[in-house]
Design a protein around this motif. Structure first.
Motif, short mmCIF file in Angstrom:
data_model
loop_
_atom_site.label_atom_id
_atom_site.label_comp_id
_atom_site.label_asym_id
_atom_site.label_seq_id
_atom_site.Cartn_x
_atom_site.Cartn_y
_atom_site.Cartn_z
N GLU A 77 -28.17 38.59 -36.90
CA GLU A 77 -27.05 38.27 -36.01
C GLU A 77 -26.90 36.76 -35.85
O GLU A 77 -25.78 36.25 -35.82
N VAL A 78 -28.02 36.06 -35.79
CA VAL A 78 -27.97 34.59 -35.70
C VAL A 78 -27.40 34.01 -36.99
O VAL A 78 -26.59 33.07 -36.97
N GLU A 79 -27.80 34.55 -38.15
CA GLU A 79 -27.27 34.08 -39.43
C GLU A 79 -25.76 34.24 -39.50
O GLU A 79 -25.03 33.33 -39.92
N VAL A 80 -25.29 35.42 -39.09
CA VAL A 80 -23.85 35.69 -39.12
C VAL A 80 -23.12 34.75 -38.18
O VAL A 80 -22.09 34.16 -38.53
N ALA B 77 -15.73 35.77 -45.78
CA ALA B 77 -16.55 34.69 -46.34
C ALA B 77 -18.01 34.85 -45.91
O ALA B 77 -18.93 34.59 -46.71
N ILE B 78 -18.22 35.27 -44.66
CA ILE B 78 -19.60 35.52 -44.20
C ILE B 78 -20.23 36.64 -45.03
O ILE B 78 -21.39 36.55 -45.46
N ALA B 79 -19.46 37.70 -45.24
CA ALA B 79 -19.96 38.82 -46.04
C ALA B 79 -20.36 38.38 -47.44
O ALA B 79 -21.43 38.76 -47.95
N ALA B 80 -19.53 37.55 -48.06
CA ALA B 80 -19.82 37.08 -49.41
C ALA B 80 -21.05 36.18 -49.43
O ALA B 80 -21.90 36.27 -50.33
N GLU B 81 -21.18 35.32 -48.42
CA GLU B 81 -22.31 34.39 -48.36
C GLU B 81 -23.64 35.13 -48.17
O GLU B 81 -24.67 34.75 -48.75
N LEU B 82 -23.64 36.19 -47.38
CA LEU B 82 -24.88 36.92 -47.06
C LEU B 82 -25.05 38.21 -47.85
O LEU B 82 -26.00 38.97 -47.63
N THR B 83 -24.12 38.46 -48.78
CA THR B 83 -24.13 39.68 -49.60
C THR B 83 -24.16 40.92 -48.72
O THR B 83 -25.02 41.81 -48.84
N LEU B 84 -23.20 40.97 -47.82
CA LEU B 84 -23.02 42.11 -46.93
C LEU B 84 -21.61 42.65 -47.08
O LEU B 84 -20.74 41.99 -47.66
N SER B 85 -21.35 43.81 -46.55
CA SER B 85 -19.98 44.29 -46.48
C SER B 85 -19.30 43.68 -45.26
O SER B 85 -19.97 43.27 -44.30
N VAL B 86 -17.99 43.60 -45.30
CA VAL B 86 -17.24 43.07 -44.16
C VAL B 86 -17.48 43.94 -42.93
O VAL B 86 -17.62 43.42 -41.80
N ARG B 87 -17.57 45.23 -43.13
CA ARG B 87 -17.82 46.15 -42.00
C ARG B 87 -19.16 45.84 -41.34
O ARG B 87 -19.27 45.87 -40.10
N THR B 88 -20.17 45.52 -42.15
CA THR B 88 -21.49 45.19 -41.60
C THR B 88 -21.43 43.89 -40.79
O THR B 88 -22.03 43.78 -39.72
#
Length: 365
Positions: A308-311, A323-334
């Motif tokens: 959560e802090v990273e996001v 962009a956050i999802a792409a940077e952290l290799t997550l889905s946008v929903r996550t």
């Protein structure tokens, strides 16, 4: 120091479309609370970093804020062959950039001709503007009384653009350069000469200037309810100090800072430069000082998970959810789930939740 190596900070150049399908180029760099800049009419998102005139602004502001700036329609990396430069469409361009970045609440800095657009935006979207800064700007070119000589000079400038803007030698462009930075070195003047030619064509420069002359948002000043800082050089020849005095006198609670300079663009080696930087830094920091502490005095990192802090840290840099999802290799929903959990843990709700969470992260250090 002469001969020192300058490292250009990373900036992300992105593109969005305005309501009339014109593509607007914008860039994001730095870290800290979001600061959106409605730039002056001469800009080039990449060429500006080479500039002995603009580089210190970009570098230093990026140390205290996540800087979001864009090239006006018809200029720089935005679509160049544009004929409509009306206030409504310039406002739509700013709205498109802000929405594309994904910041919900931010400080807004108007430089030079950006004044009327910034005022209109703050009046229409008060929930999104945390602070207003004007630098060498105005509410409209006819918001204060000007002399007949000033009007004749304005007509002369327009004709000079038609005749000499795209000439290979800078004699005609140097007239504008001297008006903007009369105290500049030859290197600084030469760079601004070249920027004029690179940033915009003569045809677009004339038409954009003509339409900007019609923009006036003075009637909205008295209704603005937002902390406001107005800065201007006392000897500014492009936008005389009287314009800034008028802004500060009409916006409730606005504070005026007079810079001891003859230059429209304060240069790095002037005594006025650290004054400008200190005033902006302190003004933006007031929001951080006002952030309430967490219940029980707990540290933010005790409340939030590491992810959560990273996001949230990426959100503080101006990244949108994709962009956050792409940077952290997550889905946008996550990403959305992490942010929602963050808001709930911090007791934040509504449209300002993201900005509030970012502010608390920045205050936590």
């Amino acid at each position: 120091m002469a001969g020192s190596v300058r490292v250009t900070p990373r900036q992300d150049v992105r593109f969005c479309r305005s309501v009339d399908d014109v593509t607007i180029a914008y860039a994001v760099h730095g870290s800290g609370p979001p600061l959106v800049i409605d730039s002056c009419w001469l800009s080039h998102l990449q060429y500006d970093w080479e500039s002995p005139v603009w580089r210190h602004y970009l570098t230093e502001l990026g140390k205290i804020a996540t800087v979001i700036r864009f090239d006006e329609r018809g200029h720089g990396l935005s679509d160049r062959d544009v004929t409509d430069h009306s206030l409504e469409l310039r406002l739509a361009d700013l709205e498109a950039v802000v929405d594309d970045v994904g910041v919900e609440r931010f400080a807004l800095l108007a430089m030079a001709q950006g004044g009327p657009v910034t005022i209109e935006y703050a009046a229409r979207h008060p929930e999104r503007v945390a602070r207003l800064i004007f630098y060498g700007s105005y509410a409209g070119v006819d918001s204060v009384r000007t002399s007949k000589q000033d009007r004749l000079l304005d007509e002369t400038f327009t004709n000079l653009i038609r005749v000499g803007w795209e000439q290979p030698t800078p004699e005609f462009r140097r007239v504008f350069t001297y008006q903007m930075i009369p105290g500049a070195t030859e290197e600084q003047m030469g760079w601004l000469d070249e920027l004029q030619r690179r940033a915009v064509s003569a045809e677009v420069a004339v038409e954009a200037r003509r339409q900007r002359g019609r923009a006036n948002a003075a009637h909205l000043l008295g209704a603005l309810d937002v902390p406001t800082l107005v800065l201007a050089s006392l000897g500014d020849r492009m936008n005389p100090f009287i314009y800034s005095r008028y802004l500060a006198s009409e916006i409730p609670g606005a504070r005026l800072v007079a810079l001891e300079s003859e230059n429209h663009i304060v240069l790095e080696d002037e005594l006025a430069w650290p004054v400008f930087l200190r005033e902006v830094t302190d003004f933006l920091a007031e929001d951080e000082a006002a952030v309430p502490s967490l219940p029980g005095g707990r540290d933010l990192r005790e409340v939030l998970s590491g992810r959560e802090v990273e996001v949230l840290a990426l959100a503080a840099q101006g990244y949108d959810n994709a962009a956050i999802a792409a940077e952290l290799t997550l889905s946008v929903r996550t990403v959305e789930r992490h942010l929602q959990n963050t808001y709930e843990k911090l007791g934040l709700r509504g449209k300002s939740a993201r900005a509030g969470a970012v502010s608390r992260l920045l205050a936590a250090g």
